[in-house]
Design a protein around this motif. Structure first.
Motif, PDB file in Angstrom:
ATOM      1  N   ARG A  72      -2.944   7.458   4.898  1.00  0.00           N
ATOM      2  CA  ARG A  72      -3.807   6.756   3.960  1.00  0.00           C
ATOM      3  C   ARG A  72      -2.936   5.789   3.167  1.00  0.00           C
ATOM      4  O   ARG A  72      -1.730   6.005   3.055  1.00  0.00           O
ATOM      5  N   PRO A  73      -3.541   4.726   2.588  1.00  0.00           N
ATOM      6  CA  PRO A  73      -2.753   3.890   1.682  1.00  0.00           C
ATOM      7  C   PRO A  73      -2.120   4.756   0.592  1.00  0.00           C
ATOM      8  O   PRO A  73      -2.757   5.680   0.091  1.00  0.00           O
ATOM      9  N   GLY A  74      -0.885   4.468   0.291  1.00  0.00           N
ATOM     10  CA  GLY A  74      -0.165   5.247  -0.722  1.00  0.00           C
ATOM     11  C   GLY A  74       0.818   6.204  -0.093  1.00  0.00           C
ATOM     12  O   GLY A  74       1.841   6.518  -0.682  1.00  0.00           O
ATOM     13  N   VAL A  75       0.509   6.699   1.093  1.00  0.00           N
ATOM     14  CA  VAL A  75       1.407   7.678   1.710  1.00  0.00           C
ATOM     15  C   VAL A  75       1.806   7.311   3.141  1.00  0.00           C
ATOM     16  O   VAL A  75       2.915   7.578   3.569  1.00  0.00           O
ATOM     17  N   GLY A  76       0.905   6.726   3.913  1.00  0.00           N
ATOM     18  CA  GLY A  76       1.222   6.439   5.306  1.00  0.00           C
ATOM     19  C   GLY A  76       1.232   7.709   6.140  1.00  0.00           C
ATOM     20  O   GLY A  76       0.837   8.785   5.680  1.00  0.00           O
ATOM     21  N   ALA A  77       1.678   7.579   7.369  1.00  0.00           N
ATOM     22  CA  ALA A  77       1.749   8.742   8.265  1.00  0.00           C
ATOM     23  C   ALA A  77       3.023   8.681   9.076  1.00  0.00           C
ATOM     24  O   ALA A  77       3.443   7.615   9.523  1.00  0.00           O
ATOM     25  N   ARG A  78       3.639   9.823   9.248  1.00  0.00           N
ATOM     26  CA  ARG A  78       4.830   9.933  10.092  1.00  0.00           C
ATOM     27  C   ARG A  78       4.382  10.279  11.505  1.00  0.00           C
ATOM     28  O   ARG A  78       3.548  11.152  11.714  1.00  0.00           O
ATOM     29  N   PRO A  80       0.799  -1.228   0.000  1.00  0.00           N
ATOM     30  CA  PRO A  80       0.000   0.000   0.000  1.00  0.00           C
ATOM     31  C   PRO A  80       0.830   1.274   0.000  1.00  0.00           C
ATOM     32  O   PRO A  80       0.289   2.353  -0.204  1.00  0.00           O
ATOM     33  N   VAL A  81       2.134   1.159   0.247  1.00  0.00           N
ATOM     34  CA  VAL A  81       2.965   2.370   0.253  1.00  0.00           C
ATOM     35  C   VAL A  81       4.075   2.304  -0.813  1.00  0.00           C
ATOM     36  O   VAL A  81       4.999   3.122  -0.803  1.00  0.00           O
ATOM     37  N   ASP A  82       3.968   1.340  -1.700  1.00  0.00           N
ATOM     38  CA  ASP A  82       4.835   1.256  -2.885  1.00  0.00           C
ATOM     39  C   ASP A  82       6.330   1.316  -2.544  1.00  0.00           C
ATOM     40  O   ASP A  82       7.071   2.149  -3.065  1.00  0.00           O
ATOM     41  N   VAL A  83       6.750   0.419  -1.651  1.00  0.00           N
ATOM     42  CA  VAL A  83       8.174   0.418  -1.286  1.00  0.00           C
ATOM     43  C   VAL A  83       8.902  -0.848  -1.752  1.00  0.00           C
ATOM     44  O   VAL A  83      10.018  -1.111  -1.346  1.00  0.00           O
ATOM     45  N   ILE A  84       8.232  -1.642  -2.598  1.00  0.00           N
ATOM     46  CA  ILE A  84       8.903  -2.821  -3.170  1.00  0.00           C
ATOM     47  C   ILE A  84       9.392  -2.433  -4.567  1.00  0.00           C
ATOM     48  O   ILE A  84       8.593  -2.058  -5.426  1.00  0.00           O
ATOM     49  N   HIS A  85      10.692  -2.462  -4.751  1.00  0.00           N
ATOM     50  CA  HIS A  85      11.266  -1.974  -6.003  1.00  0.00           C
ATOM     51  C   HIS A  85      11.999  -3.101  -6.730  1.00  0.00           C
ATOM     52  O   HIS A  85      12.649  -3.947  -6.097  1.00  0.00           O
ATOM     53  N   THR A  86      11.889  -3.077  -8.048  1.00  0.00           N
ATOM     54  CA  THR A  86      12.519  -4.110  -8.881  1.00  0.00           C
ATOM     55  C   THR A  86      13.908  -3.665  -9.326  1.00  0.00           C
ATOM     56  O   THR A  86      14.101  -2.505  -9.705  1.00  0.00           O
ATOM     57  N   LYS A  87      14.847  -4.598  -9.242  1.00  0.00           N
ATOM     58  CA  LYS A  87      16.232  -4.303  -9.667  1.00  0.00           C
ATOM     59  C   LYS A  87      16.669  -5.364 -10.671  1.00  0.00           C
ATOM     60  O   LYS A  87      16.269  -6.523 -10.552  1.00  0.00           O
ATOM     61  N   PRO A  88      17.536  -4.983 -11.613  1.00  0.00           N
ATOM     62  CA  PRO A  88      18.085  -6.009 -12.519  1.00  0.00           C
ATOM     63  C   PRO A  88      19.144  -6.847 -11.791  1.00  0.00           C
ATOM     64  O   PRO A  88      19.900  -6.303 -10.980  1.00  0.00           O
ATOM     65  N   ARG A  89      19.137  -8.134 -12.054  1.00  0.00           N
ATOM     66  CA  ARG A  89      20.130  -9.006 -11.406  1.00  0.00           C
ATOM     67  C   ARG A  89      21.423  -8.991 -12.232  1.00  0.00           C
ATOM     68  O   ARG A  89      21.399  -9.212 -13.439  1.00  0.00           O
ATOM     69  N   SER A  90      22.509  -8.704 -11.564  1.00  0.00           N
ATOM     70  CA  SER A  90      23.792  -8.691 -12.287  1.00  0.00           C
ATOM     71  C   SER A  90      24.253 -10.137 -12.498  1.00  0.00           C
ATOM     72  O   SER A  90      23.886 -11.032 -11.732  1.00  0.00           O
ATOM     73  N   PRO A  91      25.050 -10.385 -13.529  1.00  0.00           N
ATOM     74  CA  PRO A  91      25.443 -11.758 -13.879  1.00  0.00           C
ATOM     75  C   PRO A  91      26.145 -12.498 -12.739  1.00  0.00           C
ATOM     76  O   PRO A  91      26.052 -13.717 -12.632  1.00  0.00           O
ATOM     77  N   ASP A  92      26.837 -11.761 -11.868  1.00  0.00           N
ATOM     78  CA  ASP A  92      27.576 -12.450 -10.797  1.00  0.00           C
ATOM     79  C   ASP A  92      26.722 -12.697  -9.546  1.00  0.00           C
ATOM     80  O   ASP A  92      27.203 -13.253  -8.564  1.00  0.00           O
ATOM     81  N   LYS A  98      -1.349  22.840   7.977  1.00  0.00           N
ATOM     82  CA  LYS A  98      -0.546  23.519   6.938  1.00  0.00           C
ATOM     83  C   LYS A  98       0.897  23.021   6.933  1.00  0.00           C
ATOM     84  O   LYS A  98       1.613  23.183   5.954  1.00  0.00           O
ATOM     85  N   ASN A  99       1.339  22.468   8.054  1.00  0.00           N
ATOM     86  CA  ASN A  99       2.753  22.087   8.177  1.00  0.00           C
ATOM     87  C   ASN A  99       2.965  20.579   8.313  1.00  0.00           C
ATOM     88  O   ASN A  99       3.947  20.146   8.894  1.00  0.00           O
ATOM     89  N   LEU A 100       2.018  19.793   7.840  1.00  0.00           N
ATOM     90  CA  LEU A 100       2.159  18.340   7.973  1.00  0.00           C
ATOM     91  C   LEU A 100       2.551  17.715   6.645  1.00  0.00           C
ATOM     92  O   LEU A 100       2.072  18.124   5.584  1.00  0.00           O
ATOM     93  N   GLU A 101       3.391  16.693   6.753  1.00  0.00           N
ATOM     94  CA  GLU A 101       3.754  15.910   5.570  1.00  0.00           C
ATOM     95  C   GLU A 101       2.677  14.847   5.305  1.00  0.00           C
ATOM     96  O   GLU A 101       2.428  14.457   4.177  1.00  0.00           O
ATOM     97  N   SER A 102       2.019  14.397   6.379  1.00  0.00           N
ATOM     98  CA  SER A 102       1.030  13.324   6.260  1.00  0.00           C
ATOM     99  C   SER A 102      -0.350  13.888   5.945  1.00  0.00           C
ATOM    100  O   SER A 102      -0.707  14.952   6.456  1.00  0.00           O
ATOM    101  N   VAL A 103      -1.116  13.161   5.131  1.00  0.00           N
ATOM    102  CA  VAL A 103      -2.503  13.565   4.906  1.00  0.00           C
ATOM    103  C   VAL A 103      -3.334  13.143   6.112  1.00  0.00           C
ATOM    104  O   VAL A 103      -2.965  12.225   6.849  1.00  0.00           O
ATOM    105  N   PHE A 104      -4.458  13.811   6.323  1.00  0.00           N
ATOM    106  CA  PHE A 104      -5.345  13.392   7.414  1.00  0.00           C
ATOM    107  C   PHE A 104      -6.777  13.745   7.072  1.00  0.00           C
ATOM    108  O   PHE A 104      -7.044  14.617   6.251  1.00  0.00           O
TER     109      PHE A 104
END
Ligand code: SF4
Ligand code: SF4
Length: 252
Positions: A121-127, A19-31, A199-205
């Protein structure tokens, strides 16, 4: 949560469940050991430990695993995985049931207004740093925090000031709810304080307001909300209390 690059085959089936899109794909190097052209890595700083990727049960290679968590990391799982019940409060999830069933339990009496700020919220989370700012703003106008709420019971260092425990401030959760109540005459001030701190929050509410109607059926917060230029959404979620009636209040 972590993924084992040697076991991961890069199918990406787990990614859509995060829900917070933190799984990232990487290319596997030959070694690199392992199969497949790609593998995934999990950004641990952004992961809220909700276990959605594991609970989806899509990883057939057993690449996803949960390392043992220590405080304050455990906070992430407790606020983000709905299957966890807080030991301190006995309450599962982010808030307390009464917030949604006040007509049954009557926690918030006439003349009082329940205020819940749902942070994240899903997508952003809260700090949690943002949660502290909101809690301190509410404490500043004399709000009383709900003791059974997990933010109050688990995270708060001082319920008079709304300060959270310093070691949790850098944690991130999918969402968390601050529950408080103020007398009706302080409700306008509460709205002003919430608007200002927002006005000063990074998180949505989002803001929930719980207010019993007067004997004549008038809902006293509505004109105050309108005067502040805020809209009450008629398509908002309405929770009807259909459970056992536990209302002991004589006046209702
Ligand atoms: S535990 Fe939740 S936040 Fe972490 S990677 Fe899995 S789905 Fe994403
Ligand atoms: S589902 Fe498993 S194998 Fe597929 S990308 Fe995710 S961790 Fe890797």
């Amino acid at each position: 949560m972590r993924s084992d690059p040697e076991k991961c085959i890069g199918c990406e089936l787990c990614r859509i469940y995060c829900p917070v899109d933190v799984i990232h794909t990487k290319p596997r190097s030959p070694d690199m050991p392992g199969k497949g052209k790609y593998y995934v890595v999990i950004d641990e700083e952004g992961c809220v430990e909700c276990r959605c990727c594991v609970r989806a049960d899509v990883c057939k290679s057993g690449a996803l695993y949960q390392p043992e968590m220590q405080w304050p990391r455990t906070i992430r799982a407790a606020f983000s995985d709905p299957s966890i019940t807080f030991a301190e409060t006995g309450v599962p999830g982010r808030g307390t049931e009464e917030m949604k069933t006040n007509e049954v339990t009557s926690r918030y009496k006439r003349g009082m207004v329940g205020i819940a700020t749902e942070m994240g919220r899903p997508g952003v989370g809260a700090r949690l740093r943002d949660l502290e700012k909101m809690a301190m703003a509410l404490a500043g106008i004399g709000a009383r925090f709900e003791p059974k709420n997990p933010v109050t019971a688990v995270l708060m260092e001082d319920t008079r000031t709304g300060k959270l425990k310093p070691d949790v401030l850098n944690e991130k959760v999918l969402s968390a709810i601050i529950e408080a109540e103020v007398p009706l005459e302080k409700f306008r001030k509460a709205l002003e304080a919430i608007r200002e701190v927002g006005k000063n929050l990074e998180s949505v509410f989002s803001l929930d307001v719980i207010c019993p109607p007067e004997a004549d059926g008038i809902i006293p917060v509505l004109p105050i909300i309108a005067r502040e230029g805020l809209e009450v959404r008629i398509n908002g979620k309405t929770n009807l209390g259909l459970g056992r009636h536990t209302n002991k209040q004589e006046e209702r």
